[in-house]
Scaffold this active site. Sequence first.
Site, short mmCIF file in Angstrom:
data_model
loop_
_atom_site.label_atom_id
_atom_site.label_comp_id
_atom_site.label_asym_id
_atom_site.label_seq_id
_atom_site.Cartn_x
_atom_site.Cartn_y
_atom_site.Cartn_z
N ASP A 146 0.85 -1.18 0.00
CA ASP A 146 0.00 0.00 0.00
C ASP A 146 0.89 1.23 0.00
O ASP A 146 2.09 1.14 0.29
CB ASP A 146 -0.92 0.00 1.23
CG ASP A 146 -2.22 0.75 1.00
OD1 ASP A 146 -2.29 1.55 0.05
OD2 ASP A 146 -3.16 0.54 1.77
N GLY A 147 0.31 2.36 -0.28
CA GLY A 147 1.02 3.63 -0.21
C GLY A 147 0.85 4.25 1.17
O GLY A 147 0.35 3.62 2.10
N ALA A 148 1.27 5.50 1.30
CA ALA A 148 1.13 6.24 2.55
C ALA A 148 1.10 7.73 2.23
O ALA A 148 1.58 8.15 1.18
CB ALA A 148 2.29 5.93 3.49
N LYS A 177 -2.15 7.26 6.86
CA LYS A 177 -2.83 6.77 5.68
C LYS A 177 -4.28 7.24 5.74
O LYS A 177 -4.75 7.65 6.77
CB LYS A 177 -2.80 5.24 5.65
CG LYS A 177 -1.40 4.67 5.55
CD LYS A 177 -1.38 3.16 5.52
CE LYS A 177 -2.24 2.57 4.43
NZ LYS A 177 -2.06 3.16 3.10
N GLY A 231 -7.08 8.70 0.78
CA GLY A 231 -7.97 8.13 -0.23
C GLY A 231 -9.25 7.55 0.34
O GLY A 231 -10.11 7.09 -0.41
N GLU A 263 -7.71 -0.84 4.54
CA GLU A 263 -6.25 -0.90 4.52
C GLU A 263 -5.71 -1.50 5.81
O GLU A 263 -4.77 -2.29 5.79
CB GLU A 263 -5.68 0.50 4.28
CG GLU A 263 -5.91 0.99 2.86
CD GLU A 263 -5.58 2.45 2.64
OE1 GLU A 263 -5.39 2.83 1.48
OE2 GLU A 263 -5.53 3.22 3.63
N LYS A 319 7.25 11.74 0.60
CA LYS A 319 6.39 11.22 1.67
C LYS A 319 7.17 10.93 2.95
O LYS A 319 6.58 10.73 4.00
CB LYS A 319 5.68 9.94 1.20
CG LYS A 319 4.81 10.12 -0.04
CD LYS A 319 3.60 10.96 0.26
CE LYS A 319 2.72 11.18 -0.95
NZ LYS A 319 1.82 10.10 -1.23
#
Length: 195
Positions: free
Chosen positions: A60-62, A73, A76, A82, A100
């Site tokens: 996943d992103g952050a 997080k 979105g 998540e 980030k």
Amino acid sequence: MEVGLGTGRAAAAGIRALARRVAGGLRCRGVPTSRASAALARELGIRVGRLRGPLDLAFDGADAVDPGGLIVKGAGGALVRERLVAQAAAVWLVLVDEPKMTRSLDSWGRLPVAAIPFGAARVAGELADLAPRRRPGRSDDGLVLLDLEVPAGADWAAIAARAAALPGVVDHGLFHSPLGRVLVGRPDGYWSTAG
């Protein structure tokens, strides 16, 4: 393999990379954390399903990562899914680019909170000192999303715990990860770990 598929720009890049491996013969089933990630995975030929048991891997992103491995997080809106996917995964990888990585989460300044609609106004009232802002619309799970303004120098973990203790709050967007599991991508396509 059972693979958790995150949400957002970095996660979408991960889904595309996974799809190239699937096209080359890798067998896996993706467990997406949002409708958008599910649609992208299907479009790229990745078989998708629901979260049922343990996952081999998730990525996943952050929004922001600090030097101690605290991660924000939820920009979105998929923070509840998540968290479920991250906790189900034997290995959880966080994909970010250099901007980030922050010296302090204070540079991000916002902590997302997901609440059930019936209790969202009361949750916002209980957290009024943090100037909660309600986002338009709802999450994929029908939850109300509130962004808390975290004062500079505040204890992020204490604020997250305070929010989590309120009836009606489903989850918050503060996560933690060993920095060795945070992968920092560069424009030239190379990456390194944050730790």
